[in-house]
Design a protein around this motif. Sequence first.
Motif, PDB file in Angstrom:
ATOM      1  N   TYR A  90       0.849  -1.193   0.000  1.00 42.01           N
ATOM      2  CA  TYR A  90       0.000   0.000   0.000  1.00 42.01           C
ATOM      3  C   TYR A  90       0.880   1.237   0.000  1.00 42.01           C
ATOM      4  N   ASP A  91       0.553   2.202  -0.852  1.00 49.12           N
ATOM      5  CA  ASP A  91       1.337   3.426  -0.933  1.00 49.12           C
ATOM      6  C   ASP A  91       0.418   4.619  -1.091  1.00 49.12           C
ATOM      7  N   VAL A  92       0.918   5.793  -0.768  1.00 50.13           N
ATOM      8  CA  VAL A  92       0.137   7.026  -0.876  1.00 50.13           C
ATOM      9  C   VAL A  92       1.014   8.113  -1.478  1.00 50.13           C
ATOM     10  N   ASP A  93       0.368   9.155  -2.004  1.00 53.00           N
ATOM     11  CA  ASP A  93       1.091  10.335  -2.467  1.00 53.00           C
ATOM     12  C   ASP A  93       1.688  11.071  -1.270  1.00 53.00           C
ATOM     13  N   ASP A  94       2.680  11.899  -1.541  1.00 52.40           N
ATOM     14  CA  ASP A  94       3.312  12.662  -0.464  1.00 52.40           C
ATOM     15  C   ASP A  94       2.295  13.482   0.322  1.00 52.40           C
ATOM     16  N   SER A  95       1.281  14.009  -0.341  1.00 50.80           N
ATOM     17  CA  SER A  95       0.283  14.853   0.320  1.00 50.80           C
ATOM     18  C   SER A  95      -0.648  14.058   1.226  1.00 50.80           C
ATOM     19  N   GLU A  96      -0.603  12.730   1.129  1.00 52.78           N
ATOM     20  CA  GLU A  96      -1.509  11.885   1.916  1.00 52.78           C
ATOM     21  C   GLU A  96      -0.780  11.079   2.995  1.00 52.78           C
ATOM     22  N   ARG A  97       0.443  11.458   3.295  1.00 55.38           N
ATOM     23  CA  ARG A  97       1.200  10.724   4.311  1.00 55.38           C
ATOM     24  C   ARG A  97       0.587  10.929   5.695  1.00 55.38           C
ATOM     25  N   PHE A  98       1.011  10.105   6.641  1.00 54.88           N
ATOM     26  CA  PHE A  98       0.383  10.038   7.959  1.00 54.88           C
ATOM     27  C   PHE A  98       1.324  10.552   9.040  1.00 54.88           C
ATOM     28  N   ASP A  99       0.779  11.358   9.967  1.00 57.59           N
ATOM     29  CA  ASP A  99       1.600  11.775  11.107  1.00 57.59           C
ATOM     30  C   ASP A  99       1.527  10.750  12.240  1.00 57.59           C
ATOM     31  N   VAL A 100       0.517   9.883  12.214  1.00 58.19           N
ATOM     32  CA  VAL A 100       0.415   8.781  13.175  1.00 58.19           C
ATOM     33  C   VAL A 100       0.139   7.488  12.421  1.00 58.19           C
ATOM     34  N   ILE A 101       0.995   6.508  12.637  1.00 58.71           N
ATOM     35  CA  ILE A 101       0.738   5.142  12.162  1.00 58.71           C
ATOM     36  C   ILE A 101       0.672   4.263  13.399  1.00 58.71           C
ATOM     37  N   LEU A 102      -0.468   3.599  13.583  1.00 61.36           N
ATOM     38  CA  LEU A 102      -0.675   2.731  14.730  1.00 61.36           C
ATOM     39  C   LEU A 102      -0.568   1.274  14.307  1.00 61.36           C
ATOM     40  N   VAL A 103       0.249   0.517  15.029  1.00 65.31           N
ATOM     41  CA  VAL A 103       0.385  -0.924  14.801  1.00 65.31           C
ATOM     42  C   VAL A 103       0.089  -1.589  16.148  1.00 65.31           C
ATOM     43  N   ASN A 104      -1.147  -2.028  16.312  1.00 69.11           N
ATOM     44  CA  ASN A 104      -1.625  -2.530  17.594  1.00 69.11           C
ATOM     45  C   ASN A 104      -1.716  -4.058  17.561  1.00 69.11           C
ATOM     46  N   SER A 105      -0.809  -4.703  18.261  1.00 71.54           N
ATOM     47  CA  SER A 105      -0.845  -6.173  18.452  1.00 71.54           C
ATOM     48  C   SER A 105      -0.812  -6.947  17.138  1.00 71.54           C
ATOM     49  N   LEU A 106       0.021  -6.506  16.228  1.00 76.56           N
ATOM     50  CA  LEU A 106       0.186  -7.179  14.933  1.00 76.56           C
ATOM     51  C   LEU A 106       1.537  -7.880  14.818  1.00 76.56           C
ATOM     52  N   LEU A 107       2.590  -7.251  15.334  1.00 77.03           N
ATOM     53  CA  LEU A 107       3.944  -7.717  15.031  1.00 77.03           C
ATOM     54  C   LEU A 107       4.274  -9.066  15.651  1.00 77.03           C
TER      55      LEU A 107
END
Length: 200
Positions: A90-107
């Motif tokens: 999954y990828d996004v344009d530079d204008s759609e980047r995220f200031d918070v990425i949450l990874v909850n109980s996945l790793l």
Amino acid sequence: MNPWVERFMEQPWVYRLWMAPFAEQKLSPMRRHNDLSRVRRVLDVGCGPGTNTPLFSQADYLGIDINPEYIASAKRRYNRSFVTADVTAYDVDDSERFDVILVNSLLHHLDTPATVRLLDHLKGLLTDDGRIHILELILPNERSVARVLAQHDRGAYPRSLAEWRNLLGTVLEPVVTEPYRVGCLGITLWNMVYFVGRRK
């Protein structure tokens, strides 16, 4: 884990029923360390049936999960954006980047090479001031209820706190590393770690 039991646990209603009593405890370090009203854009990785969605009511939110049943359930319950996809593709344009990425109980479901690949990809989805927030299951060293539950979790890769520090710190620059407990009636059911990292 027995394949039938694993399939049963993947049902959205089972997931919600199992996790609902503990959701607030699991997310409490994130509330404590952050002013969530200032969050602009969130990517919730492995969002399941949308359990974390209410935490980000004021932000532009996107939940992503590989399980279409979870995503269908999340779409029915919340008026937010959800997508069924493998986040590493999954990828996004530079204008759609995220200031918070949450990874909850996945790793703890991923081996070390897959974890590194995932985090490397997520770094590319961050804004310049963005952070990856990770909530993860710790495998305690001592015999305890928490150790038994960690060993019998669907995820095959629970790690000790030292292993999490080492693994996450190889990919991200640590900002916060806080171990904490989730439990009921004074009994610790899960030892967890809240880790916040930024691009090195």
